[in-house]
Design a protein around this motif. Structure first.
Motif, PDB file in Angstrom:
ATOM      1  N   ALA A 166       0.852  -1.195   0.000  1.00 44.23           N
ATOM      2  CA  ALA A 166       0.000   0.000   0.000  1.00 44.23           C
ATOM      3  C   ALA A 166       0.878   1.232   0.000  1.00 44.23           C
ATOM      4  O   ALA A 166       1.983   1.236   0.557  1.00 44.23           O
ATOM      5  N   MET A 167       0.391   2.293  -0.635  1.00 41.06           N
ATOM      6  CA  MET A 167       1.073   3.581  -0.599  1.00 41.06           C
ATOM      7  C   MET A 167       0.062   4.685  -0.853  1.00 41.06           C
ATOM      8  O   MET A 167      -0.956   4.472  -1.530  1.00 41.06           O
ATOM      9  N   THR A 168       0.311   5.862  -0.273  1.00 39.04           N
ATOM     10  CA  THR A 168      -0.559   7.014  -0.466  1.00 39.04           C
ATOM     11  C   THR A 168       0.147   8.053  -1.328  1.00 39.04           C
ATOM     12  O   THR A 168       1.344   8.305  -1.171  1.00 39.04           O
ATOM     13  N   ILE A 169      -0.613   8.656  -2.259  1.00 38.20           N
ATOM     14  CA  ILE A 169      -0.112   9.713  -3.132  1.00 38.20           C
ATOM     15  C   ILE A 169      -1.165  10.808  -3.163  1.00 38.20           C
ATOM     16  O   ILE A 169      -2.309  10.559  -3.579  1.00 38.20           O
ATOM     17  N   PHE A 174      -3.425   3.627  -2.678  1.00 34.78           N
ATOM     18  CA  PHE A 174      -3.312   2.590  -3.700  1.00 34.78           C
ATOM     19  C   PHE A 174      -2.827   1.311  -3.023  1.00 34.78           C
ATOM     20  O   PHE A 174      -1.810   1.329  -2.309  1.00 34.78           O
ATOM     21  N   THR A 175      -3.549   0.211  -3.260  1.00 32.58           N
ATOM     22  CA  THR A 175      -3.231  -1.034  -2.569  1.00 32.58           C
ATOM     23  C   THR A 175      -3.205  -2.209  -3.532  1.00 32.58           C
ATOM     24  O   THR A 175      -3.861  -2.195  -4.582  1.00 32.58           O
ATOM     25  N   GLY A 176      -2.435  -3.211  -3.135  1.00 32.68           N
ATOM     26  CA  GLY A 176      -2.449  -4.510  -3.789  1.00 32.68           C
ATOM     27  C   GLY A 176      -2.647  -5.555  -2.715  1.00 32.68           C
ATOM     28  O   GLY A 176      -1.749  -5.795  -1.895  1.00 32.68           O
ATOM     29  N   THR A 177      -3.820  -6.198  -2.676  1.00 35.14           N
ATOM     30  CA  THR A 177      -4.152  -7.125  -1.605  1.00 35.14           C
ATOM     31  C   THR A 177      -5.307  -8.014  -2.061  1.00 35.14           C
ATOM     32  O   THR A 177      -5.659  -8.025  -3.252  1.00 35.14           O
ATOM     33  N   THR A 178      -5.881  -8.772  -1.128  1.00 32.62           N
ATOM     34  CA  THR A 178      -7.096  -9.544  -1.404  1.00 32.62           C
ATOM     35  C   THR A 178      -8.249  -8.918  -0.636  1.00 32.62           C
ATOM     36  O   THR A 178      -8.047  -8.289   0.408  1.00 32.62           O
TER      37      THR A 178
END
Length: 689
Positions: A166-169, A174-178
């Motif tokens: 996860a990262m914030t901009i 923005f995340t990559g997960t289930t």
């Protein structure tokens, strides 16, 4: 798991090159209790599973996500870590009961904080597994007060031990997960979208992502794209068993989806195969190293540590670097197409014009249908040149995490330093020089071997620029060693590096040592028997690569026995060697002071001092002169004794002859004979003395 913040200083030291890209043993190794390499630990008995770290922009505060708690630590001082605030964030008893009813045990039902990201200048975003029912919150960065709590599905995983990124901009997440209880629905998504844009996530088609494990993510500000790194089943290859590999996927930050097709879905999604080295195909961690200030963003390098999905009979890892300029050009070429009827990918690529592009929100349905089926790049990304390092074989290790930093050495050149964590909890500091790599240090992080799941580098602290090749040697004064003749002398010398070799020389002209007189032990010390030929100056020099450095210098002299001083007091001809007459400064009876900066070539050396030249002799030569003088005195005394004996014998013979030749005299006349009035003859050597 106990967490800690590690602050290191780069060693400016010579390095020993490995063969090719395979690294050798560490240059120096430090145990946990070593005084030469201190570590700062923060430990609290009630804090566990501290797997999420976030450093403040000024580098003074470390935020830690743990089990049922969030911490803020003061790390502004290099030698201590102190607790600033602590916020409990535990599930309720009802939440825990619901988790246990879903067949989860007690170890899985707490709230494991899996995401910590800056929300804005004053608040943080957090997301936790929360008893297999993800929750997120907004926290005040100073007080850690929870201000908002909501559902966190799709923002962090249900499973607390599942990897995600996860990262914030600009306030968007923005995340990559289930996003389901079983972890079977992977998704790359955007949350908290700004400017009235809808939140975007992955299309539900199963062939887009095939059992991925999300590792890391990065933002390309110039292109406005995000890159996600993960491993998954490579379904474009037809094998009887699942073949896994590493993927790189991209999406556009401002993507808003299509109007009819791909509504609220990524229209910019594309992915490719990321290849490091044959046999090393499973990504463990990825770090984005931004270029130095003023350099082009194309100089950004992604450093990844890879392991093998196959058993190689030993622990092994490889580190590869991928350049931004290669990744940017990757998604502008040919693409494979997925056949939804046959459920397989085409074997060849087709030139496409819209895949991987941003701004397709108003594209036609025909274009978006093609984008929907053709998102796998036909070409793949290879590591720049060869792998930067490979650790394999009997002494190989498996690395789990890495970070990187660029530092300027004293020669004003830029060098990249990697910090790699082994699966047993050791830290390896590796310096990259071209295609070679060196393990500068191996540091024990924990007493018991354990897997470290997070590694964070504060680039604004931990760095001392230096290169020993640029620094002048300090003058090492010789250490005086006194000994007796025929006594075993041992001179110690420690290696400055595990990769350095030691060798000894003698004299200021650095003569090699003959093996028949000297023994160099495995620990580097030198042993020999004190004799007239071994009283000298000895220098221990370390050599690593092309660099040499004097470690220790000894001046071995002979200890003056007491019998010499007594003999000299009795014989005025013997030279005075009493303690009172010796020079106060030992250098007065030795050769010139030792100076490592002096050019000691054979041609520039002055002739060795001799008695005829009037130069001062060293202590060994002085003592030998005393020995010779004393021996000379003994010879003289012996000769005098022999002459005296001969004289007495001669006198006796003369007297006997005269007695036999003289006429008979009356007894009274014999009393007046002058020969009979002499002193008695010496009949014993003791009497002669």
């Amino acid at each position: 798991m106990t967490r800690l913040l590690l602050l290191w200083a780069l060693l400016g030291a010579p390095l020993h090159p490995a063969s090719g890209s395979r690294v050798g043993p560490p240059r120096r190794s430090f145990r946990l209790d070593s005084s030469d390499r201190g570590l700062v630990h923060f430990i609290q008995p009630d804090i566990h599973n501290t797997t999420t770290l976030l450093l403040s922009n000024d580098g003074s505060t470390l935020y830690v996500g743990a089990r049922n708690v969030i911490l803020s630590l003061d790390v502004s001082k290099p030698d201590v870590i102190t607790l600033k605030n602590k916020r409990d964030w535990s599930p309720s008893e009802e939440d825990i009961r619901a988790c246990r009813n879903k067949q989860k045990d007690a170890t899985e039902c707490p709230n494991f904080v899996r995401v910590l990201q800056p929300k804005n200048s004053s608040h943080l975003y957090a997301c936790g597994s929360y008893a297999y029912n993800p929750r997120d919150a907004i926290l005040d960065s100073q007080t850690l007060t929870l201000t908002t709590v909501s559902k966190g599905e799709g923002r962090c995983p249900f499973n607390p031990f599942e990897r995600s990124t996860a990262m914030t901009i600009d306030g968007e997440l923005f995340t990559g997960t289930t996003m389901d209880f079983k972890g079977a629905n992977p998704v790359i998504s955007r949350h908290f979208s700004r400017d009235r844009r809808p939140d975007i996530r992955q299309d539900s088609a199963g062939y887009l992502l095939d059992e991925p494990t999300f590792i890391s993510s990065s933002f390309d500000k110039k292109e406005g794209k995000l890159y996600f790194f993960f491993t998954e089943v490579l379904n474009e290859f037809h094998y009887t068993m699942d073949l896994k590999g590493t993927r790189l996927a991209q999406v556009c930050k401002d993507d808003v989806g299509g109007q009819r097709i791909l509504q609220k879905k990524w229209t910019s999604f594309a992915k490719s195969l990321l290849h490091c080295q044959q046999g090393f195909d499973i990504l463990q961690d990825m770090f984005t190293l931004q270029p130095s200030e003023g350099d082009s963003s194309e100089e950004t390098v992604f450093y990844g540590v890879f392991t093998s999905q196959w058993s190689l009979g030993s622990e092994s890892s490889a580190v590869c670097g991928f350049k931004m300029k290669d990744i940017r050009g990757l998604f502008s070429g040919q693409y494979k197409t997925f056949d939804t009827v046959k459920h397989q990918w085409s074997t060849s690529g087709t030139e496409r014009t819209n895949q991987g592009k941003c701004g397709l929100w108003n594209a036609t349905d025909v274009v978006l249908e093609v984008v929907k089926k053709s998102f796998l790049s036909h070409v793949h990304v290879r590591g720049a040149d060869t792998p930067l390092m490979i650790s394999s074989g009997p002494n190989g290790v498996r690395y789990s995490r890495l970070v990187a930093v660029t530092t300027q050495a004293a020669n004003e050149k830029q060098y990249t330093v990697l910090f790699l964590l082994t699966e047993t909890g050791f830290l390896h500091k590796v310096v990259l020089l071209g295609r070679s790599s060196w393990i500068v240090e191996a540091i024990q992080v924990f007493t018991e071997p354990q897997l470290v799941k997070s590694l964070l580098l504060s680039s604004s602290k931990d760095v001392e620029n230096g290169n020993v090749l640029m620094c002048p040697q300090s003058i090492t004064p010789p250490t005086e060693v006194q000994t007796d003749l025929n006594e075993v002398v041992t001179l110690p010398c420690a290696r400055p590096s595990d990769l350095a070799t030691l060798h000894w020389t003698s004299g200021h002209d650095r003569r090699p040592l003959p093996q028949k007189y000297f023994l160099q032990r495995p620990d580097g010390s030198l042993s020999f028997l004190a004799s007239a030929v071994t009283l000298d100056v000895y220098i221990c020099t370390s050599q690593e690569a092309r660099y040499q450095e004097d470690q220790v210098v000894f001046n071995v002299t002979l200890r003056v026995p007491k019998v010499f001083a007594e003999g000299r007091a009795a014989g005025p001809q013997a030279p005075d060697t009493s303690a009172e007459s010796l020079p106060e400064n030992d250098n007065e009876i030795t050769s010139a002071p030792y100076d490592p900066n002096e050019n000691w070539s054979q041609e520039s050396m002055p002739p060795r001092p001799t008695a005829d030249s009037g130069t001062q002799k060293n202590a060994g030569e002085k003592v030998l002169e005393l020995v010779r003088s004393y021996q000379t005195e003994l010879v003289v005394v012996s000769l005098l004794l022999a002459l005296l004996l001969c004289a007495n014998v001669l006198v006796g013979l003369v007297w006997n002859q005269r007695r036999c030749a003289a006429p008979s005299k009356p007894q009274e006349s014999l009393k007046n004979d002058p020969m009979l009035k002499q002193e008695p003859l010496v009949t014993d050597v003791k009497d002669m003395v």
